[in-house]
Write a protein that holds these residues in place. Structure first.
Motif, PDB file in Angstrom:
ATOM      1  N   GLN A 102       0.744  -1.241  -0.074  1.00 13.20           N
ATOM      2  CA  GLN A 102       0.078   0.056   0.210  1.00 13.20           C
ATOM      3  C   GLN A 102       0.785   1.312  -0.257  1.00 13.20           C
ATOM      4  O   GLN A 102       0.521   2.176  -0.635  1.00 13.20           O
TER       5      GLN A 102
ATOM      6  N   LEU B 233       1.986   1.717  -3.604  1.00 16.29           N
ATOM      7  CA  LEU B 233       0.880   2.263  -4.470  1.00 16.29           C
ATOM      8  C   LEU B 233       0.666   3.770  -3.976  1.00 16.29           C
ATOM      9  O   LEU B 233       0.685   4.558  -5.118  1.00 16.29           O
ATOM     10  N   ARG B 234       0.805   4.155  -2.933  1.00 14.28           N
ATOM     11  CA  ARG B 234       0.624   5.597  -2.507  1.00 14.28           C
ATOM     12  C   ARG B 234       1.788   6.440  -3.163  1.00 14.28           C
ATOM     13  O   ARG B 234       1.392   7.478  -3.840  1.00 14.28           O
TER      14      ARG B 234
ATOM     15  N   PHE C 245       3.287   5.589  -6.042  1.00 10.61           N
ATOM     16  CA  PHE C 245       2.806   5.707  -7.530  1.00 10.61           C
ATOM     17  C   PHE C 245       1.782   6.916  -7.684  1.00 10.61           C
ATOM     18  O   PHE C 245       1.857   7.399  -8.723  1.00 10.61           O
ATOM     19  N   GLU C 246       0.823   6.723  -6.863  1.00  5.35           N
ATOM     20  CA  GLU C 246      -0.112   7.623  -7.044  1.00  5.35           C
ATOM     21  C   GLU C 246      -0.059   9.035  -6.850  1.00  5.35           C
ATOM     22  O   GLU C 246      -0.361   9.912  -7.537  1.00  5.35           O
TER      23      GLU C 246
ATOM     24  N   SER D  20      -4.766   4.466  -7.762  1.00  3.00           N
ATOM     25  CA  SER D  20      -4.476   3.268  -8.142  1.00  3.00           C
ATOM     26  C   SER D  20      -5.573   2.566  -8.898  1.00  3.00           C
ATOM     27  O   SER D  20      -5.398   1.835  -9.919  1.00  3.00           O
ATOM     28  N   GLU D  21      -6.815   2.217  -8.454  1.00  6.34           N
ATOM     29  CA  GLU D  21      -8.014   1.844  -9.281  1.00  6.34           C
ATOM     30  C   GLU D  21      -8.304   2.208 -10.506  1.00  6.34           C
ATOM     31  O   GLU D  21      -8.262   1.623 -11.218  1.00  6.34           O
TER      32      GLU D  21
ATOM     33  N   TYR E 178      -5.220   1.360 -12.881  1.00  9.10           N
ATOM     34  CA  TYR E 178      -5.292   0.021 -13.217  1.00  9.10           C
ATOM     35  C   TYR E 178      -6.303  -0.265 -14.333  1.00  9.10           C
ATOM     36  O   TYR E 178      -6.113  -0.939 -15.276  1.00  9.10           O
TER      37      TYR E 178
ATOM     38  N   TRP F 263       3.898  -0.611 -11.516  1.00  7.06           N
ATOM     39  CA  TRP F 263       2.596  -0.189 -10.738  1.00  7.06           C
ATOM     40  C   TRP F 263       1.658  -1.297 -10.650  1.00  7.06           C
ATOM     41  O   TRP F 263       0.858  -1.758  -9.811  1.00  7.06           O
ATOM     42  N   SER F 264       1.350  -1.753 -11.867  1.00  7.65           N
ATOM     43  CA  SER F 264       0.277  -2.920 -12.233  1.00  7.65           C
ATOM     44  C   SER F 264       0.764  -3.959 -11.312  1.00  7.65           C
ATOM     45  O   SER F 264      -0.296  -4.649 -10.748  1.00  7.65           O
TER      46      SER F 264
ATOM     47  N   THR G 286       2.480  -4.108  -8.659  1.00  8.99           N
ATOM     48  CA  THR G 286       2.130  -3.936  -7.307  1.00  8.99           C
ATOM     49  C   THR G 286       0.728  -3.826  -6.848  1.00  8.99           C
ATOM     50  O   THR G 286       0.393  -4.299  -5.906  1.00  8.99           O
ATOM     51  N   TYR G 287      -0.169  -3.462  -7.818  1.00 10.73           N
ATOM     52  CA  TYR G 287      -1.600  -3.501  -7.585  1.00 10.73           C
ATOM     53  C   TYR G 287      -2.186  -5.048  -7.545  1.00 10.73           C
ATOM     54  O   TYR G 287      -2.680  -5.346  -6.547  1.00 10.73           O
TER      55      TYR G 287
END
Length: 75
Positions: free
Chosen positions: A17, A20-21, A23-24, A31-32, A35, A52-53, A55-56
Motif C-alpha cells: 500500500q 501504491l501511495r 505511485f499515486e 491506483s484503481e 489499473y 505499478w500494475s 504492485t496493484y
C-alpha cells in the motif's frame, strides 16, 4: 501458525500500500483508476506502469489472502 501467516500478510499489505501511495503521488491518479486505464490500454507501456500494475496485483492478492484468514478461527 495461522496467526504468523496472517501477521506476515498484514505487513506485506502495508508495504504494498505504501508503494501504491508513492505511485499515486507520482502520477496524480488513484491506483484503481490507473489499473482500469492501464488494463484498457489507455496509458501506454511505460515501465513504471508495469511496475505499478504488478504492485496493484500483489496488493489485491494479499488482500484476498487476508480475507481467507479472517474466515478462519484464531488458534
Amino acid at each position: 501458525m495461522i496467526e504468523l501467516e496472517r501477521d506476515k500478510a498484514q505487513r506485506e499489505l502495508l508495504e504494498q500500500q505504501e508503494i501504491l501511495r508513492l505511485f499515486e503521488e507520482r502520477h496524480h491518479m488513484p491506483s484503481e483508476l490507473f489499473y482500469e486505464r492501464f488494463q484498457n490500454g489507455v496509458l501506454g507501456d511505460d515501465a513504471d506502469f508495469f511496475e505499478w500494475s504488478a504492485t496493484y496485483d500483489m496488493c489485491r492478492s494479499v488482500q484476498e489472502r487476508l480475507a481467507k484468514f479472517s474466515a478462519l478461527p484464531l488458534q
